[in-house]
Write an enzyme that holds these catalytic residues in place. Structure first.
Site, short mmCIF file in Angstrom:
data_model
loop_
_atom_site.label_atom_id
_atom_site.label_comp_id
_atom_site.label_asym_id
_atom_site.label_seq_id
_atom_site.Cartn_x
_atom_site.Cartn_y
_atom_site.Cartn_z
N GLY A 187 0.65 -1.31 -0.12
CA GLY A 187 0.24 0.18 0.08
C GLY A 187 1.00 1.22 0.05
NE ARG A 199 -6.87 -6.68 -2.46
CZ ARG A 199 -7.78 -6.37 -1.28
NH1 ARG A 199 -8.87 -7.05 -1.35
NH2 ARG A 199 -7.46 -5.92 -0.23
CB SER A 200 -0.43 -7.87 -2.97
OG SER A 200 -1.18 -6.78 -3.46
CB CYS A 249 -1.06 11.93 8.08
SG CYS A 249 -2.79 11.93 7.47
CB SER A 251 -1.19 10.59 -1.18
OG SER A 251 -1.11 11.56 -0.28
N GLY A 252 -3.55 10.64 1.15
CA GLY A 252 -4.05 10.22 2.50
C GLY A 252 -5.29 9.24 2.53
CE LYS A 300 -9.42 8.59 12.23
NZ LYS A 300 -9.02 8.18 10.74
NE ARG A 336 -8.89 13.45 1.15
CZ ARG A 336 -8.25 12.84 2.07
NH1 ARG A 336 -6.94 13.01 2.19
NH2 ARG A 336 -8.82 11.72 2.74
CG HIS A 379 -2.19 16.01 4.96
ND1 HIS A 379 -2.50 15.75 3.45
CD2 HIS A 379 -2.42 15.06 5.74
CE1 HIS A 379 -3.08 14.44 3.64
NE2 HIS A 379 -2.98 14.09 4.97
N1 LIG Z 1 -2.30 7.12 3.35
C1 LIG Z 1 -2.05 7.91 4.50
O1 LIG Z 1 -1.73 9.30 4.45
C2 LIG Z 1 -2.15 7.40 5.71
C3 LIG Z 1 -1.52 8.11 6.92
C4 LIG Z 1 -1.58 7.51 8.21
C5 LIG Z 1 -2.23 6.27 8.18
N2 LIG Z 1 -2.64 5.65 7.31
C6 LIG Z 1 -3.54 4.46 7.61
O2 LIG Z 1 -2.80 3.36 7.01
C7 LIG Z 1 -3.46 2.27 6.49
C8 LIG Z 1 -3.06 1.67 5.28
O3 LIG Z 1 -3.20 2.84 4.40
P1 LIG Z 1 -2.84 3.41 2.68
O4 LIG Z 1 -2.96 4.35 2.31
O5 LIG Z 1 -1.37 2.51 2.62
O6 LIG Z 1 -3.86 2.40 2.01
P2 LIG Z 1 -3.81 1.41 0.66
O7 LIG Z 1 -2.74 2.30 -0.27
O8 LIG Z 1 -4.89 1.12 0.22
O9 LIG Z 1 -2.94 -0.02 1.03
C9 LIG Z 1 -3.63 -0.97 1.95
C10 LIG Z 1 -2.82 -2.07 2.13
O10 LIG Z 1 -3.43 -3.02 3.02
C11 LIG Z 1 -3.39 -4.22 2.49
N3 LIG Z 1 -4.42 -5.03 3.01
C12 LIG Z 1 -5.70 -4.58 2.58
N4 LIG Z 1 -6.84 -5.68 3.16
C13 LIG Z 1 -5.81 -6.39 3.75
C14 LIG Z 1 -6.10 -7.60 4.35
N5 LIG Z 1 -7.40 -8.03 4.65
N6 LIG Z 1 -5.06 -8.24 5.14
C15 LIG Z 1 -3.80 -8.02 4.91
N7 LIG Z 1 -3.51 -7.00 4.09
C16 LIG Z 1 -4.52 -6.01 3.69
C17 LIG Z 1 -3.21 -4.05 0.92
O11 LIG Z 1 -2.83 -5.22 0.37
P3 LIG Z 1 -3.26 -5.58 -0.98
O12 LIG Z 1 -2.15 -4.95 -2.18
O13 LIG Z 1 -3.38 -7.10 -0.96
O14 LIG Z 1 -4.69 -5.11 -1.38
C18 LIG Z 1 -2.22 -2.90 0.96
O15 LIG Z 1 -0.72 -3.43 1.13
C19 LIG Z 1 -4.85 2.60 6.60
O16 LIG Z 1 -5.45 2.22 7.87
C20 LIG Z 1 -4.89 4.32 6.65
O17 LIG Z 1 -5.77 4.95 7.35
C21 LIG Z 1 -2.48 6.17 6.22
#
Ligand SMILES: NC(=O)c1ccc[n+]([C@@H]2O[C@H](COP(=O)([O-])OP(=O)(O)OC[C@H]3O[C@@H](n4cnc5c(N)ncnc54)[C@H](OP(=O)(O)O)[C@@H]3O)[C@@H](O)[C@H]2O)c1
Length: 348
Positions: free
Chosen positions: A16, A43-44, A132, A162-163, A223, A245, A252
């Site tokens: 991700g 999936r991956s 974030c 991207s968040g 949050k 957004r 951000h």
């Molecule tokens: N983006 C940000 O700025 C940010 C900042 C802080 C925190 N977060 C938090 O971090 C988390 C991930 O965010 P992201 O932006 O990286 O999301 P993302 O790009 O959608 O990636 C999600 C990741 O989780 C994996 N995943 C999904 N379902 C799963 C399952 N059932 N078992 C194991 N792995 C699974 C996905 O794997 P696959 O490739 O197999 O789908 C992928 O590696 C979220 O909870 C988000 O709230 C995000």
């Protein structure tokens, strides 16, 4: 506990947006790493990812995969954390979680190393990485809290797509092409995948991040409010947030109104205090149009502060502009810094 060599690390959600950035910072060898294991959903699973020149096969995450792991980074959504983090802790790993699942749990430290590293020593196996938009704000607030005391904070955010994950970034690209081709924009994800209505983000601004709560604030706003009080150890700090957004890919930005407990602090002194603080880079000179922007902060680890000016009516109040890359300091880098602090302080 003594400082051992060669930590074994797992990244859950390695494919991700956040996971990819965690890998990037682990490649910088922030501490001695002996082995890295990568996990995703079915999936991956099977996909190969190169880390520090070594090809690692991504495996499906499950309860029984954490044997021998010292530090497990989780960024695969709250449901995965809920299901797998306790299993990882049971196997002897320390979990550093990027989701919101444990953030407000009183037994789980919520850590930004520049702000409250000392709270790490209370960990019971799980440490939460804050939201974030909260991380960059508390880094900017910390030197002000220490020197002048804080009374009130009012923040408006200008947050990157991207968040909301890789899929939201793709949606912005597609919509931008559709708009420029004179086609109708298709919206399926933002403002919140789980909500009923979706609006285009391209060439737009959406005053909703995540779902609404009963009090009229969104979950993202709540949050920021609750996490700030916890991280800064100030349950009575007055905090209000409006989260918006924007069609920006990363970083951000935040406009902050801060009321201190000290009257008539000069802008020069305030700038000195802020620029001396750990993790902050001051970029502030109206004469040369110097201030941070999402593009200038992209891919950088710091929190950038500019546009510091006095409130014209409140002699304890002032305004500032705070920018940081949400996937870097707002997520992956802060997470890796937490691991670094654990190692440095013999807590793992
Ligand atoms: N983006 C940000 O700025 C940010 C900042 C802080 C925190 N977060 C938090 O971090 C988390 C991930 O965010 P992201 O932006 O990286 O999301 P993302 O790009 O959608 O990636 C999600 C990741 O989780 C994996 N995943 C999904 N379902 C799963 C399952 N059932 N078992 C194991 N792995 C699974 C996905 O794997 P696959 O490739 O197999 O789908 C992928 O590696 C979220 O909870 C988000 O709230 C995000």
């Amino acid at each position: 506990m003594t400082n051992k060599k060669g930590y074994r690390v797992a990244v859950v959600g390695a494919t991700g947006a956040v996971g990819q950035n965690i890998l990037k910072y682990l490649e910088e060898k922030p501490f001695d790493i002996e082995k890295i294991k990568l996990f995703s959903s079915k999936r991956s699973a099977g996909k190969k990812i190169e880390v520090s020149g070594e090809e690692i096969t991504v495996e499906e995450a499950a309860e029984d995969v954490f044997d021998g792991i010292d530090i497990a980074f989780f960024s695969a959504g709250g449901a995965v954390t809920e299901k797998l983090a306790p299993a990882a802790v049971k196997s002897g790993a320390i979990v550093i979680d990027n989701t919101s699942f444990y953030r407000m749990d009183k037994d789980v430290p919520l850590i930004v190393p520049e702000v409250n590293e000392e709270d790490l020593k209370n960990h019971k196996g799980i440490i939460a990485n804050p939201n974030c938009s909260t991380i960059q704000m508390v880094v900017a607030l910390k030197p002000i809290q220490e020197k002048y005391g804080l009374n009130r904070v009012i923040v408006s955010t200008y947050q990157a797509v991207s968040g909301a994950g890789l899929a939201a970034e793709e949606e912005l690209k597609t919509q931008a092409e559709q708009f420029l081709n004179g086609e109708e924009m298709e919206a399926n994800i933002l403002p919140a995948g789980a909500d009923k209505k979706h609006y285009p983000i391209a060439f737009n601004a959406l005053p909703q991040i995540d779902l609404f709560e009963e009090n009229g604030y969104t979950k993202e706003e709540m949050k920021m409010i609750n996490e700030t009080k916890k991280i800064m150890n100030e349950p009575n700090l007055q905090v209000a947030a409006t989260c918006v957004r924007l069609p920006v890919f990363s970083s951000h930005s935040e406009s902050l109104f801060v009321e201190t407990n000290t009257a008539d602090v000069s802008i020069e002194e305030l700038k000195e205090t802020i620029s001396a603080a750990e993790g902050i880079i001051l970029e502030d000179d109206p004469n040369t149009q110097t201030y941070p922007t999402p593009l200038s902060a992209q891919d950088k680890k710091g929190v950038y502060v500019g546009r510091i000016r006095k409130d014209l009516d409140d002699n304890k109040g002032f305004h500032m502009w705070v920018v940081a890359d949400n996937l870097v300091k707002g997520a992956a880098w802060n997470t890796v810094q937490i691991a670094q602090s654990l190692v440095k302080n013999n807590l793992v």
